[in-house]
Scaffold this active site. Structure first.
Site, PDB file in Angstrom:
ATOM      1  N   CYS A 178     -12.725  -1.239 -30.837  1.00  0.00           N
ATOM      2  CA  CYS A 178     -14.024  -1.692 -31.792  1.00  0.00           C
ATOM      3  C   CYS A 178     -15.026  -0.481 -31.478  1.00  0.00           C
ATOM      4  CB  CYS A 178     -14.547  -2.942 -31.745  1.00  0.00           C
ATOM      5  SG  CYS A 178     -15.359  -3.256 -30.236  1.00  0.00           S
ATOM      6  N   ASP A 201     -20.417  14.269 -14.792  1.00  0.00           N
ATOM      7  CA  ASP A 201     -21.383  13.522 -13.933  1.00  0.00           C
ATOM      8  C   ASP A 201     -22.905  13.417 -14.207  1.00  0.00           C
ATOM      9  OD1 ASP A 201     -22.321  16.282 -13.391  1.00  0.00           O
ATOM     10  OD2 ASP A 201     -20.972  16.557 -11.811  1.00  0.00           O
ATOM     11  N   HIS A 219     -16.908  17.272 -22.004  1.00  0.00           N
ATOM     12  CA  HIS A 219     -15.593  16.383 -21.592  1.00  0.00           C
ATOM     13  C   HIS A 219     -16.247  14.801 -21.520  1.00  0.00           C
ATOM     14  CE1 HIS A 219     -13.107  20.032 -20.085  1.00  0.00           C
ATOM     15  NE2 HIS A 219     -13.016  19.605 -21.421  1.00  0.00           N
ATOM     16  N   THR A 254     -19.545  20.237  -6.522  1.00  0.00           N
ATOM     17  CA  THR A 254     -19.113  20.064  -4.935  1.00  0.00           C
ATOM     18  C   THR A 254     -19.960  19.671  -3.888  1.00  0.00           C
ATOM     19  OG1 THR A 254     -18.640  22.238  -4.642  1.00  0.00           O
ATOM     20  CG2 THR A 254     -16.580  21.093  -5.678  1.00  0.00           C
ATOM     21  N   PHE A 258     -11.201  19.797  -9.133  1.00  0.00           N
ATOM     22  CA  PHE A 258      -9.736  19.497  -9.454  1.00  0.00           C
ATOM     23  C   PHE A 258      -8.835  20.373  -8.453  1.00  0.00           C
ATOM     24  CE2 PHE A 258      -9.883  17.255 -13.721  1.00  0.00           C
ATOM     25  CZ  PHE A 258     -10.151  16.085 -13.208  1.00  0.00           C
TER      26      PHE A 258
HETATM   27  P1  NAD Z   1     -11.797  23.733 -11.538  1.00  0.00           P
HETATM   28  O1  NAD Z   1     -11.669  22.491 -10.578  1.00  0.00           O
HETATM   29  O2  NAD Z   1     -10.924  24.502 -12.469  1.00  0.00           O
HETATM   30  O3  NAD Z   1     -12.593  24.965 -10.707  1.00  0.00           O
HETATM   31  C1  NAD Z   1     -13.726  24.737 -10.116  1.00  0.00           C
HETATM   32  C2  NAD Z   1     -13.789  26.141  -9.356  1.00  0.00           C
HETATM   33  O4  NAD Z   1     -15.268  25.949  -8.703  1.00  0.00           O
HETATM   34  C3  NAD Z   1     -12.788  26.793  -8.427  1.00  0.00           C
HETATM   35  O5  NAD Z   1     -12.661  27.878  -8.381  1.00  0.00           O
HETATM   36  C4  NAD Z   1     -13.732  26.578  -7.140  1.00  0.00           C
HETATM   37  O6  NAD Z   1     -13.143  27.144  -5.842  1.00  0.00           O
HETATM   38  C5  NAD Z   1     -14.899  26.693  -7.360  1.00  0.00           C
HETATM   39  N1  NAD Z   1     -15.997  25.953  -6.486  1.00  0.00           N
HETATM   40  C6  NAD Z   1     -15.973  24.787  -5.626  1.00  0.00           C
HETATM   41  N2  NAD Z   1     -17.040  24.745  -5.070  1.00  0.00           N
HETATM   42  C7  NAD Z   1     -17.980  25.690  -5.585  1.00  0.00           C
HETATM   43  C8  NAD Z   1     -19.318  25.880  -5.057  1.00  0.00           C
HETATM   44  N3  NAD Z   1     -19.941  25.095  -4.163  1.00  0.00           N
HETATM   45  N4  NAD Z   1     -20.043  27.174  -5.631  1.00  0.00           N
HETATM   46  C9  NAD Z   1     -19.338  27.736  -6.467  1.00  0.00           C
HETATM   47  N5  NAD Z   1     -18.056  27.496  -6.870  1.00  0.00           N
HETATM   48  C10 NAD Z   1     -17.633  26.354  -6.337  1.00  0.00           C
HETATM   49  O7  NAD Z   1     -12.960  23.167 -12.495  1.00  0.00           O
HETATM   50  P2  NAD Z   1     -13.239  23.411 -13.869  1.00  0.00           P
HETATM   51  O8  NAD Z   1     -12.780  24.703 -14.395  1.00  0.00           O
HETATM   52  O9  NAD Z   1     -14.597  23.009 -14.331  1.00  0.00           O
HETATM   53  O10 NAD Z   1     -11.997  22.434 -14.797  1.00  0.00           O
HETATM   54  C11 NAD Z   1     -11.932  21.254 -14.413  1.00  0.00           C
HETATM   55  C12 NAD Z   1     -12.206  20.185 -15.130  1.00  0.00           C
HETATM   56  O11 NAD Z   1     -12.134  18.905 -14.261  1.00  0.00           O
HETATM   57  C13 NAD Z   1     -13.194  20.095 -16.062  1.00  0.00           C
HETATM   58  O12 NAD Z   1     -12.626  20.238 -17.515  1.00  0.00           O
HETATM   59  C14 NAD Z   1     -13.908  18.798 -15.595  1.00  0.00           C
HETATM   60  O13 NAD Z   1     -13.949  17.983 -17.097  1.00  0.00           O
HETATM   61  C15 NAD Z   1     -13.086  18.240 -14.893  1.00  0.00           C
HETATM   62  N6  NAD Z   1     -14.031  17.509 -13.590  1.00  0.00           N
HETATM   63  C16 NAD Z   1     -15.480  17.323 -13.605  1.00  0.00           C
HETATM   64  C17 NAD Z   1     -16.006  17.143 -12.287  1.00  0.00           C
HETATM   65  C18 NAD Z   1     -17.270  16.615 -12.499  1.00  0.00           C
HETATM   66  O14 NAD Z   1     -17.914  15.975 -13.438  1.00  0.00           O
HETATM   67  N7  NAD Z   1     -18.284  16.924 -11.542  1.00  0.00           N
HETATM   68  C19 NAD Z   1     -15.380  16.861 -11.117  1.00  0.00           C
HETATM   69  C20 NAD Z   1     -13.842  17.307 -11.184  1.00  0.00           C
HETATM   70  C21 NAD Z   1     -13.302  17.591 -12.412  1.00  0.00           C
HETATM   71 ZN    ZN Z   2     -13.873  -4.009 -28.938  1.00  0.00          ZN
END
Ligand code: NAD
Ligand code: ZN
Length: 258
Positions: free
Chosen positions: A136, A108, A125, A28, A35
Site C-alpha cells: 500500500c 546512509d 539507491h 568506510t 561491498f
Molecule cells: P564499491 O564497493 O564498488 O566500491 C567502493 C570503492 O571505494 C572501492 O574501490 C574501495 O577500494 C574504495 N574505498 C574504500 N574505502 C575508501 C576510502 N576511505 N577512500 C576512498 N576510497 C575508498 O562501491 P560502489 O561503487 O559505491 O557500489 C556499491 C553499491 O553498494 C552501491 O550501489 C551502493 O548502493 C551500495 N552500498 C552503499 C553503502 C552505503 O550506503 N554506505 C555501503 C555499501 C554498499
Molecule cells: Zn500496507
C-alpha cells in the site's frame, strides 16, 4: 601537497559547478563497509540475498535483514553513524556555492548529515532512514520499524494492510527511483567538472551519471582507494583515502590552509 592533489584542485577550481558522485568508499571511514573491498559486505553475505525477488519470497531473508539493521551491521540504519571529514569537505564545497549537486549511490544519508540540503543530494539507491509497505506504500522512519522488531515482530508487516515492509533502498532487480534519477540528470547536465569519490564506477546505470559528462569532455577527477573501472577517463586520479584527500583539496579550493 602532492602534484596530483594540486592538479586536481586546479581542475576543480576552474569550474563553478562541480558534480560530486560518491559510492560506498566515502563512508568506510564512518564505519560502514563497502561491498567490494577486502572487508566488504560481499565477503560476509551472499549478493543474491539482496535481490527483490528473494526478499519478497523468503521470510528468513527478511528476518535476517531486520536483525542486521537492529545490530547496526547494515549501512547505519541506526543513528550512531556520523559523517567523516570527506562528507564535511563536500558540504564545505556546497556552502561555497561550488556544486551542481551531489549524486550518491549510498543509502546512509551522510551527505545530508554533513550539511548538504536534501534537494541537492540525489540518492540513486534510495535511503535507509525510511521504510515502506510494498503493497500500500505506507511509510515510516526505519527507526520506528526497528522498534516493532525489538518488540518481537521479527518479520514486521504493515499495520494497515498486512503487506511486507522493506527499507526504502533499491535492491538488485528494482528500478531506480525516478525523481532521484531525474534530479541526477539535471545535476550532471549542469556540471563543468566531475569529482568521483569512493566508487569503482562499476554499478549501472548509476555510474553513467558520472561517465556521461566525462565522455563529453567534462574534466573528471577520481579519488578512490584502488583502481576503478574507468580510471582511463579521469583527467586526474588520486589513489588515497577520501578522509585524507578531500579536506586537503577542498581547503585549497575554498581558500583555507590545508
Ligand atoms: P564499491 O564497493 O564498488 O566500491 C567502493 C570503492 O571505494 C572501492 O574501490 C574501495 O577500494 C574504495 N574505498 C574504500 N574505502 C575508501 C576510502 N576511505 N577512500 C576512498 N576510497 C575508498 O562501491 P560502489 O561503487 O559505491 O557500489 C556499491 C553499491 O553498494 C552501491 O550501489 C551502493 O548502493 C551500495 N552500498 C552503499 C553503502 C552505503 O550506503 N554506505 C555501503 C555499501 C554498499
Ligand atoms: Zn500496507
Amino acid at each position: 601537497m602532492t602534484g596530483n592533489l594540486l592538479a586536481a584542485s586546479d581542475i576543480l577550481n576552474s569550474s563553478h559547478r562541480i558534480l560530486v558522485f560518491t559510492g560506498a568508499g566515502i563512508s568506510t571511514e564512518s564505519g560502514i563497509p563497502d561491498f567490494r573491498g577486502p572487508d566488504g559486505l560481499w565477503s560476509k553475505v551472499d549478493p543474491d540475498d539482496f535481490t527483490i525477488g528473494r526478499y519478497l519470497s523468503n521470510p528468513e531473508i527478511r528476518k535476517r535483514g531486520w536483525r542486521m539493521h537492529l545490530d547496526g551491521e547494515l549501512w547505519g540504519a541506526r543513528a550512531q553513524i556520523r559523517p567523516n571529514a570527506a562528507h564535511v569537505a563536500i558540504a564545505d564545497l556546497w556552502r561555497a556555492g561550488r556544486l551542481s549537486g551531489v549524486v550518491t549511490q549510498n543509502i546512509d544519508g551522510l551527505h545530508q548529515a554533513a550539511g548538504v540540503p536534501d534537494d541537492h543530494v540525489a540518492e540513486l539507491h534510495g535511503n535507509i532512514r525510511r521504510s515502506h509497505c510494498v503493497d500500500c506504500g505506507a511509510d515510516w522512519p526505519t527507526e520506528e520499524v526497528l522498534s516493532w522488531v525489538e518488540a518481537g515482530a521479527d518479520d514486521p508487516t504493515c499495520p494497515f494492510c498486512d503487506g511486507i515492509v522493506k527499507t526504502s533502498t533499491v535492491m538488485f532487480g528494482e528500478a531506480l527511483p525516478m525523481r532521484e534519477w531525474s534530479a541526477a540528470l539535471v545535476m550532471a547536465s549542469a556540471a563543468e567538472a566531475v569529482l568521483v569519490v569512493g566508487s569503482t564506477l562499476g554499478v549501472y546505470p548509476a555510474a553513467e551519471i558520472a561517465l556521461d559528462p566525462a565522455r563529453r569532455g567534462v574534466p573528471m577527477v577520481i579519488v578512490n582507494l584502488g583502481r576503478t573501472d574507468h580510471d582511463y577517463l579521469a583527467r586526474v586520479k588520486i589513489d588515497g583515502k577520501a578522509g585524507d584527500v578531500l579536506p586537503a583539496m577542498v581547503s585549497r579550493m575554498v581558500g583555507r590552509d590545508a
